[in-house]
Design a protein around this motif. Structure first.
Motif, PDB file in Angstrom:
ATOM      1  N   UNK A   1      33.025  87.694  -3.134  1.00 18.09           N
ATOM      2  CA  UNK A   1      32.671  88.750  -2.181  1.00 18.09           C
ATOM      3  C   UNK A   1      31.319  88.489  -1.525  1.00 18.09           C
ATOM      4  N   UNK A   2      30.349  88.101  -2.355  1.00 18.70           N
ATOM      5  CA  UNK A   2      29.007  87.845  -1.831  1.00 18.70           C
ATOM      6  C   UNK A   2      29.015  86.668  -0.855  1.00 18.70           C
ATOM      7  N   UNK A   3      29.708  85.588  -1.218  1.00 18.41           N
ATOM      8  CA  UNK A   3      29.744  84.411  -0.340  1.00 18.41           C
ATOM      9  C   UNK A   3      30.504  84.687   0.951  1.00 18.41           C
ATOM     10  N   UNK A   4      31.576  85.465   0.867  1.00 13.23           N
ATOM     11  CA  UNK A   4      32.307  85.818   2.094  1.00 13.23           C
ATOM     12  C   UNK A   4      31.383  86.539   3.073  1.00 13.23           C
ATOM     13  N   UNK A   5      30.622  87.503   2.557  1.00  9.25           N
ATOM     14  CA  UNK A   5      29.690  88.251   3.401  1.00  9.25           C
ATOM     15  C   UNK A   5      28.567  87.344   3.895  1.00  9.25           C
ATOM     16  N   UNK A   6      28.053  86.536   2.999  1.00  4.57           N
ATOM     17  CA  UNK A   6      26.927  85.668   3.311  1.00  4.57           C
ATOM     18  C   UNK A   6      27.258  84.687   4.437  1.00  4.57           C
ATOM     19  N   UNK A   7      28.414  84.041   4.332  1.00  5.56           N
ATOM     20  CA  UNK A   7      28.768  83.038   5.348  1.00  5.56           C
ATOM     21  C   UNK A   7      29.156  83.686   6.673  1.00  5.56           C
TER      22      UNK A   7
ATOM     23  N   UNK B   1      19.466  82.517  -0.560  1.00  5.24           N
ATOM     24  CA  UNK B   1      20.279  83.254  -1.526  1.00  5.24           C
ATOM     25  C   UNK B   1      21.463  82.401  -1.993  1.00  5.24           C
ATOM     26  N   UNK B   2      22.090  81.709  -1.067  1.00  6.10           N
ATOM     27  CA  UNK B   2      23.191  80.821  -1.444  1.00  6.10           C
ATOM     28  C   UNK B   2      22.697  79.738  -2.395  1.00  6.10           C
ATOM     29  N   UNK B   3      21.518  79.193  -2.124  1.00  2.00           N
ATOM     30  CA  UNK B   3      20.948  78.180  -3.012  1.00  2.00           C
ATOM     31  C   UNK B   3      20.700  78.721  -4.409  1.00  2.00           C
TER      32      UNK B   3
ATOM     33  N   UNK C   1      31.341  77.612 -10.792  1.00  2.00           N
ATOM     34  CA  UNK C   1      32.141  78.628 -10.126  1.00  2.00           C
ATOM     35  C   UNK C   1      31.848  78.671  -8.622  1.00  2.00           C
ATOM     36  N   UNK C   2      30.576  78.548  -8.266  1.00  2.00           N
ATOM     37  CA  UNK C   2      30.184  78.614  -6.862  1.00  2.00           C
ATOM     38  C   UNK C   2      30.739  77.429  -6.074  1.00  2.00           C
TER      39      UNK C   2
END
Length: 225
Positions: free
Chosen positions: A77-83, A123-125, A134-135
């Motif tokens: 969820x976080x990565x979907x929003x982030x990208x 944040x992604x880093x 997992x990431x």
């Protein structure tokens, strides 16, 4: 039940925190009373320190979720929003024509887009280096993300707003993603090490007793007297 509620609360809280990281830059900047001589870049440097504290708290919360499925979904969820935020910010920066070697944008919309790229790349880093296995799996599920990350890393590296810690983070995440070659001593301690199966121990074979050879006796039968 309590665990489920807590995780749902964490999910909402983290997504809200991420939204605030993305949208609150300008409101915070406008609320500060600063001398005219202070540049927009210097103001943002101070704001970035507070953002990094939010990042650290968010990543700590994610890393402490002890349920694999829930943790996976959280990162997804976080990565979907982030990208999505990175992609939108890239469009705005390209439209504005701003380049990293230029002064920090005066235009509010452009300045916010640059801040979004910087903060969400960092944040992604953080997530990548803290929860790498997992990431990586979630990140690789969409190939277009790699090109977007390479672009954002280049922009960040050419932007003179970072201190040593952030520059080191950008370098480490570039190695982790294979954007640049890994240094010989590069180790991510959070990687899950797969143990090689130990070779089965051979049980020592019992030595078979060999029958003794009967030696011929001297003389024949004993003579009875």
């Amino acid at each position: 039940m309590l665990v489920s509620v807590a995780v749902r609360f964490c999910t909402i809280g983290l997504l809200l925190s991420l939204t605030l990281v993305v949208t609150s830059t300008e409101s915070e900047a406008s609320s500060e009373v600063t001398p005219v001589s202070v540049s927009q870049k210097d103001i943002y440097r101070r704001l970035l320190k507070h953002k990094r504290q939010d990042h650290a708290l968010a990543v700590k919360t994610i890393s402490q979720i002890d349920d694999f499925v829930k943790q996976y979904r959280m990162i997804e969820l976080v990565l979907d929003k982030l990208f999505q935020v990175l992609a939108d910010a890239r469009v705005q920066i390209n439209v504005s024509g701003w380049q990293p070697d230029m002064p920090f944008p005066d235009n509010e919309k452009d300045r916010e887009a640059v801040a979004q790229v910087i903060e969400n790349t960092l944040l992604f880093g953080d997530i990548l280096l803290r929860i790498p296995d997992m990431t990586h799996e979630i990140y690789k599920s969409q190939t277009r993300r790699r090109e977007l990350v390479i672009w954002s890393l280049q922009l960040c590296n050419e932007t003179d707003v970072f201190e040593h810690a952030e520059r080191k983070l950008l370098n480490l995440m570039s190695q982790e993603l294979g954007v640049i070659p890994m240094e010989e001593d590069y180790i991510n301690p959070y990687r899950i090490k797969l143990k090689k199966p130990s070779a089965p121990q051979k049980t020592p074979k019992k030595k078979q007793r060999q029958p003794r050879e009967k030696k011929p006796r001297l003389g024949g039968r004993r003579l009875e007297l």
